[in-house]
Scaffold this active site. Structure first.
Site, PDB file in Angstrom:
ATOM      1  N   HIS A 132      47.874  38.022  49.807  1.00 28.81           N
ATOM      2  CA  HIS A 132      47.127  39.220  50.216  1.00 28.81           C
ATOM      3  C   HIS A 132      46.997  39.273  51.738  1.00 28.81           C
ATOM      4  O   HIS A 132      47.146  40.343  52.344  1.00 28.81           O
ATOM      5  CB  HIS A 132      45.739  39.229  49.585  1.00 28.81           C
ATOM      6  CG  HIS A 132      44.830  40.258  50.188  1.00 28.81           C
ATOM      7  ND1 HIS A 132      44.906  41.601  49.865  1.00 28.81           N
ATOM      8  CD2 HIS A 132      43.845  40.150  51.131  1.00 28.81           C
ATOM      9  CE1 HIS A 132      44.004  42.271  50.575  1.00 28.81           C
ATOM     10  NE2 HIS A 132      43.350  41.419  51.350  1.00 28.81           N
ATOM     11  N   GLU A 133      46.718  38.128  52.352  1.00 29.95           N
ATOM     12  CA  GLU A 133      46.531  38.090  53.807  1.00 29.95           C
ATOM     13  C   GLU A 133      47.811  38.451  54.553  1.00 29.95           C
ATOM     14  O   GLU A 133      47.752  38.917  55.697  1.00 29.95           O
ATOM     15  CB  GLU A 133      46.060  36.696  54.234  1.00 29.95           C
ATOM     16  CG  GLU A 133      44.718  36.263  53.665  1.00 29.95           C
ATOM     17  CD  GLU A 133      43.559  37.089  54.181  1.00 29.95           C
ATOM     18  OE1 GLU A 133      43.695  37.709  55.262  1.00 29.95           O
ATOM     19  OE2 GLU A 133      42.518  37.130  53.500  1.00 29.95           O
ATOM     20  N   THR A 134      48.963  38.247  53.925  1.00 30.15           N
ATOM     21  CA  THR A 134      50.246  38.439  54.608  1.00 30.15           C
ATOM     22  C   THR A 134      51.115  39.495  53.929  1.00 30.15           C
ATOM     23  O   THR A 134      52.316  39.554  54.181  1.00 30.15           O
ATOM     24  CB  THR A 134      51.023  37.107  54.640  1.00 30.15           C
ATOM     25  OG1 THR A 134      51.182  36.623  53.291  1.00 30.15           O
ATOM     26  CG2 THR A 134      50.289  36.058  55.455  1.00 30.15           C
TER      27      THR A 134
END
Length: 324
Positions: A132-134
């Site tokens: 999700h962060e990337t």
């Protein structure tokens, strides 16, 4: 051997009174050099007093990685992060399976607690949150939005993320924006993490975006290290965390949702339905499905109060509704 135990423990006690601890929660999550065990008191060694009951890290010596490779193969890793090397992805070809395994050797307790399903669930949770962060996915993306994790390496349109600190001062000309799988940010996080993994990230923050092993280590350090009042993501997803009465009153229960709360609860949790939380869950479910394991309970944090928040949960929800 039992006659020797008391003197050894006495020495540990005397040493602990006279100098600063070396590792673990007592030393900002630092790891022991040479793969030594970190005792529950924050000291490095290789005997049962260090590696036994209460050991905090590297409790099986410096092996690591081997068990992980038996749980997730290179083919499975590539299937989960299917489009990370797409030409449209900034991170191509940075995030490799070998770098993941190499970094994990410094954190041998990662994916090494409980039965096989629990171990795989931790991998799915770690890759789900970091995907999700990337992410580079979108609703109509080829193979779906959850096949596009690990697409980005650096935060887009970043700030400097510098906060005045005597312990972790910002280096001249350096920026501490999000980099790597967990998108580690702020000088104090770069400082703490660098100290723990033995790399000067305050003066060299871009190592997180140029050295894939260091990059994965920063994400694993964040995952494995509790930072009060938050438990570690590792303990939550593997069942090693018991919520207090205050946690229960705040809606924080064991499960993937509390992991989201640890990572970004201040912006995403306790506000009802949130697309960012849904995205985290989507990645996690896809990876669990690939592993053929269950998801566990409490996947979202819609009704959880963020850690450190003193506001009643109803107030957070009401503020959100009013702003909608």
């Amino acid at each position: 051997m039992s006659k020797l135990r008391i003197p050894i423990l006495l020495v540990l006690f005397i040493v602990s009174c006279c100098s600063a601890e070396q590792c673990g929660t007592q030393a900002g999550g630092a790891l022991c050099p040479g793969g030594l065990c970190c005792s529950k008191f924050g000291w490095c060694g290789s005997t049962s007093e260090y590696c036994g009951d209460g050991c905090q890290s590297q409790c099986s010596g410096s092996s690591g990685g081997g068990t992980l490779s038996s749980l997730i193969s290179g083919d499975t890793f590539n299937n989960m992060l299917k489009h990370r090397n797409d030409n449209a992805c900034q991170g191509k070809p940075f995030y490799t399976y070998d770098a993941f395994l190499s970094a994990a050797k410094a954190f041998p307790n990662f994916a090494n607690k409980g039965d096989t399903a629990t171990k795989k669930r931790e991998i799915a949770a770690f890759l789900g949150q970091t995907s999700h962060e990337t992410t580079g996915g979108w609703p109509t993306a080829p193979d779906g939005p959850y096949a596009w994790g690990y697409c980005f390496l650096r935060e887009q349109n970043p700030s400097t993320y510098c906060q005045a600190s005597s312990e972790f001062p910002c280096a001249s000309g350096k920026q501490y924006y999000g980099r790597g799988p967990i998108q580690i940010s702020w000088n104090y996080n770069y400082g703490q993490c660098g100290r723990a993994i033995g790399v000067d990230l305050l003066n060299n923050p871009d190592l997180v975006a140029t050295d894939p092993v260091i990059s994965f280590k920063t994400a694993l350090w964040f995952w494995m290290t509790p930072q009060s009042p938050k438990p570690s993501c590792h303990d939550v997803i593997t069942g090693g965390w018991t919520p207090s009465s205050a946690d229960r009153a705040a809606g924080r229960l064991p499960g993937y949702g509390t992991v989201t709360n640890i990572i970004n609860g201040g912006l995403e949790c306790g506000r009802g339905q949130d697309s960012r939380v849904q995205d985290r869950i989507g990645f996690y479910k896809r990876y669990c499905d690939i592993f053929g394991i269950g998801y566990g309970d409490n996947l979202d944090c819609y009704s959880q109060r963020p850690f450190g928040s003193s506001l009643p949960l109803s107030s957070i929800l009401l503020d959100t509704v009013a702003a909608a």
